[in-house]
Design an enzyme around this catalytic site. Structure first.
Site, short mmCIF file in Angstrom:
data_model
loop_
_atom_site.label_atom_id
_atom_site.label_comp_id
_atom_site.label_asym_id
_atom_site.label_seq_id
_atom_site.Cartn_x
_atom_site.Cartn_y
_atom_site.Cartn_z
N CYS A 1 0.86 -1.19 0.00
CA CYS A 1 0.00 0.00 0.00
C CYS A 1 0.90 1.24 0.00
CB CYS A 1 -0.91 -0.01 1.22
SG CYS A 1 -1.80 1.54 1.44
N HIS B 1 -8.82 7.89 2.50
CA HIS B 1 -8.24 9.25 2.49
C HIS B 1 -9.30 10.28 2.16
CE1 HIS B 1 -7.74 7.37 -1.49
NE2 HIS B 1 -7.92 8.57 -2.00
#
Ligand code: AMP
Ligand code: ZN
Length: 105
Positions: free
Chosen positions: A3, A97
């Site tokens: 990631c 996010h």
């Protein structure tokens, strides 16, 4: 885990850091679509809004307080917060996010 945002959190990848505490970091988007384009993310790897669990609710609230803190520090008069969820929702990076966007006419 492969990631990109976890790599930024673990300092394995450089970034233009705006804010960091024990639970959250914020950094400039590498491909800004507005004069101010900052990503605010939890250090915990939560893939998307669709994966938030009840025990994450305080953390999710804190993300918004970090948005507010950055907006105040940057004296933003107004801004947009964007969250993409899933491929069909425009999400490319599977680590939750918030996009903080400002300065665009
Ligand atoms: P999303 O489409 O919501 O998944 O948005 C992912 C965002 O991450 C995009 O706006 C990208 O420009 C941004 N991004 C990708 N890689 C990086 C990176 N290494 N540093 C900062 N922002 C990145
Ligand atoms: Zn991650």
């Amino acid at each position: 885990m492969d990631c990109i945002f976890c790599k930024i959190i673990n300092k394995e990848k450089p970034t233009d850091m705006i804010y960091e505490d024990d639970k959250i970091i914020a950094f400039k988007d590498i491909n800004p679509v507005a004069p101010v384009h900052i990503l605010i993310i939890p250090k915990k790897h939560i893939p998307s809004v669709d994966h938030i669990e009840v025990q994450d609710k305080e953390l999710i609230g804190k993300l918004f307080l970090v948005v507010q803190k950055i907006a105040r520090e940057k004296k933003l008069k107004g801004y947009k917060i964007g969250i993409n969820v899933g491929r069909e929702g425009g999400q490319i990076i599977d680590h939750l996010h918030l996009h903080l966007l400002a300065g665009r006419e």
